[in-house]
Write a protein that holds these residues in place. Structure first.
Motif, PDB file in Angstrom:
ATOM      1  N   ARG A  38       0.822  -1.209   0.000  1.00 62.86           N
ATOM      2  CA  ARG A  38       0.000   0.000   0.000  1.00 62.86           C
ATOM      3  C   ARG A  38       0.853   1.255   0.000  1.00 62.86           C
ATOM      4  O   ARG A  38       0.552   2.222  -0.697  1.00 62.86           O
ATOM      5  CB  ARG A  38      -0.899   0.031   1.228  1.00 62.86           C
ATOM      6  N   ALA A  39       1.899   1.250   0.804  1.00 60.59           N
ATOM      7  CA  ALA A  39       2.782   2.420   0.885  1.00 60.59           C
ATOM      8  C   ALA A  39       3.455   2.673  -0.456  1.00 60.59           C
ATOM      9  O   ALA A  39       3.557   3.813  -0.921  1.00 60.59           O
ATOM     10  CB  ALA A  39       3.814   2.228   1.987  1.00 60.59           C
ATOM     11  N   LYS A  40       3.916   1.590  -1.074  1.00 65.15           N
ATOM     12  CA  LYS A  40       4.583   1.744  -2.370  1.00 65.15           C
ATOM     13  C   LYS A  40       3.601   2.218  -3.432  1.00 65.15           C
ATOM     14  O   LYS A  40       3.933   3.069  -4.274  1.00 65.15           O
ATOM     15  CB  LYS A  40       5.217   0.422  -2.798  1.00 65.15           C
ATOM     16  N   ALA A  41       2.388   1.722  -3.403  1.00 63.14           N
ATOM     17  CA  ALA A  41       1.374   2.147  -4.370  1.00 63.14           C
ATOM     18  C   ALA A  41       1.055   3.634  -4.189  1.00 63.14           C
ATOM     19  O   ALA A  41       0.893   4.366  -5.167  1.00 63.14           O
ATOM     20  CB  ALA A  41       0.120   1.302  -4.209  1.00 63.14           C
ATOM     21  N   LYS A  42       0.974   4.066  -2.945  1.00 64.33           N
ATOM     22  CA  LYS A  42       0.699   5.484  -2.666  1.00 64.33           C
ATOM     23  C   LYS A  42       1.835   6.356  -3.189  1.00 64.33           C
ATOM     24  O   LYS A  42       1.607   7.398  -3.806  1.00 64.33           O
ATOM     25  CB  LYS A  42       0.512   5.670  -1.160  1.00 64.33           C
ATOM     26  N   GLN A  43       3.075   5.932  -2.932  1.00 67.52           N
ATOM     27  CA  GLN A  43       4.233   6.697  -3.415  1.00 67.52           C
ATOM     28  C   GLN A  43       4.238   6.761  -4.933  1.00 67.52           C
ATOM     29  O   GLN A  43       4.529   7.805  -5.526  1.00 67.52           O
ATOM     30  CB  GLN A  43       5.526   6.071  -2.910  1.00 67.52           C
ATOM     31  N   THR A  44       3.906   5.658  -5.575  1.00 64.66           N
ATOM     32  CA  THR A  44       3.869   5.625  -7.037  1.00 64.66           C
ATOM     33  C   THR A  44       2.790   6.573  -7.566  1.00 64.66           C
ATOM     34  O   THR A  44       3.010   7.311  -8.528  1.00 64.66           O
ATOM     35  CB  THR A  44       3.597   4.193  -7.528  1.00 64.66           C
ATOM     36  N   LYS A  45       1.625   6.558  -6.900  1.00 61.78           N
ATOM     37  CA  LYS A  45       0.533   7.431  -7.308  1.00 61.78           C
ATOM     38  C   LYS A  45       0.918   8.897  -7.176  1.00 61.78           C
ATOM     39  O   LYS A  45       0.696   9.711  -8.089  1.00 61.78           O
ATOM     40  CB  LYS A  45      -0.704   7.145  -6.460  1.00 61.78           C
ATOM     41  N   VAL A  46       1.514   9.260  -6.045  1.00 60.24           N
ATOM     42  CA  VAL A  46       1.925  10.644  -5.818  1.00 60.24           C
ATOM     43  C   VAL A  46       2.995  11.055  -6.825  1.00 60.24           C
ATOM     44  O   VAL A  46       2.941  12.144  -7.400  1.00 60.24           O
ATOM     45  CB  VAL A  46       2.418  10.827  -4.365  1.00 60.24           C
ATOM     46  N   ALA A  47       3.965  10.184  -7.072  1.00 58.52           N
ATOM     47  CA  ALA A  47       5.028  10.494  -8.034  1.00 58.52           C
ATOM     48  C   ALA A  47       4.462  10.695  -9.432  1.00 58.52           C
ATOM     49  O   ALA A  47       4.873  11.611 -10.156  1.00 58.52           O
ATOM     50  CB  ALA A  47       6.070   9.381  -8.035  1.00 58.52           C
ATOM     51  N   ARG A  48       3.521   9.862  -9.809  1.00 56.81           N
ATOM     52  CA  ARG A  48       2.904   9.980 -11.136  1.00 56.81           C
ATOM     53  C   ARG A  48       2.133  11.293 -11.260  1.00 56.81           C
ATOM     54  O   ARG A  48       2.219  11.989 -12.278  1.00 56.81           O
ATOM     55  CB  ARG A  48       1.985   8.794 -11.372  1.00 56.81           C
ATOM     56  N   GLU A  49       1.407  11.682 -10.195  1.00 54.12           N
ATOM     57  CA  GLU A  49       0.672  12.949 -10.225  1.00 54.12           C
ATOM     58  C   GLU A  49       1.614  14.139 -10.347  1.00 54.12           C
ATOM     59  O   GLU A  49       1.347  15.083 -11.091  1.00 54.12           O
ATOM     60  CB  GLU A  49      -0.180  13.089  -8.964  1.00 54.12           C
ATOM     61  N   HIS A 106       1.087  16.068 -13.798  1.00 51.40           N
ATOM     62  CA  HIS A 106       0.153  17.159 -13.522  1.00 51.40           C
ATOM     63  C   HIS A 106       0.872  18.246 -12.748  1.00 51.40           C
ATOM     64  O   HIS A 106       0.952  18.198 -11.531  1.00 51.40           O
ATOM     65  CB  HIS A 106      -1.054  16.655 -12.727  1.00 51.40           C
ATOM     66  N   SER A 107       1.406  19.214 -13.454  1.00 50.95           N
ATOM     67  CA  SER A 107       2.120  20.291 -12.777  1.00 50.95           C
ATOM     68  C   SER A 107       1.120  21.332 -12.275  1.00 50.95           C
ATOM     69  O   SER A 107       0.160  21.677 -12.958  1.00 50.95           O
ATOM     70  CB  SER A 107       3.128  20.935 -13.715  1.00 50.95           C
ATOM     71  N   PRO A 108       1.336  21.838 -11.063  1.00 50.66           N
ATOM     72  CA  PRO A 108       0.434  22.869 -10.534  1.00 50.66           C
ATOM     73  C   PRO A 108       0.652  24.195 -11.264  1.00 50.66           C
ATOM     74  O   PRO A 108       1.692  24.419 -11.882  1.00 50.66           O
ATOM     75  CB  PRO A 108       0.842  22.983  -9.068  1.00 50.66           C
ATOM     76  N   ASN A 109      -0.337  25.070 -11.185  1.00 52.38           N
ATOM     77  CA  ASN A 109      -0.202  26.396 -11.792  1.00 52.38           C
ATOM     78  C   ASN A 109       0.845  27.175 -10.998  1.00 52.38           C
ATOM     79  O   ASN A 109       0.758  27.288  -9.779  1.00 52.38           O
ATOM     80  CB  ASN A 109      -1.530  27.146 -11.770  1.00 52.38           C
ATOM     81  N   THR A 110       1.827  27.698 -11.690  1.00 47.10           N
ATOM     82  CA  THR A 110       2.911  28.426 -11.059  1.00 47.10           C
ATOM     83  C   THR A 110       2.755  29.909 -11.339  1.00 47.10           C
ATOM     84  O   THR A 110       2.578  30.301 -12.496  1.00 47.10           O
ATOM     85  CB  THR A 110       4.271  27.933 -11.597  1.00 47.10           C
ATOM     86  N   ASP A 111       2.841  30.712 -10.296  1.00 46.06           N
ATOM     87  CA  ASP A 111       2.790  32.161 -10.448  1.00 46.06           C
ATOM     88  C   ASP A 111       4.205  32.631 -10.796  1.00 46.06           C
ATOM     89  O   ASP A 111       5.036  32.843  -9.915  1.00 46.06           O
ATOM     90  CB  ASP A 111       2.299  32.810  -9.161  1.00 46.06           C
TER      91      ASP A 111
END
Length: 71
Positions: free
Chosen positions: A5-16, A20-25
């Motif tokens: 589960r921990a590895k899957a969460k890390q993979t999900k966060v890394a993929r996001e 998907h880059s946040p809007n940068t000011d």
């Protein structure tokens, strides 16, 4: 147990983060990076009271003058 589960969460966060880059000011970033800096001279003046500019060697600072205790 639970490592999957921990590895899957890390993979999900890394993929996001990767896809998907946040809007940068960019204007705020430019202001922050281009802001005024204090020179080294100003920095030194802030801590002048803590600096020992005395060039004289003190007797207690000389390792050869230390006496080793005898047993």
């Amino acid at each position: 147990m639970g490592r999957g589960r921990a590895k899957a969460k890390q993979t999900k966060v890394a993929r996001e983060l990767k896809y998907h880059s946040p809007n940068t000011d960019l204007a705020a970033l430019q202001r922050e990076l281009g802001g005024s800096r204090k020179s080294d001279h100003d920095f030194d003046d802030d801590y002048k009271e803590y600096v020992d500019d005395d060039d004289e060697d003190h007797a207690d600072d000389d390792p050869e003058s230390w006496v080793r205790p005898t047993r």
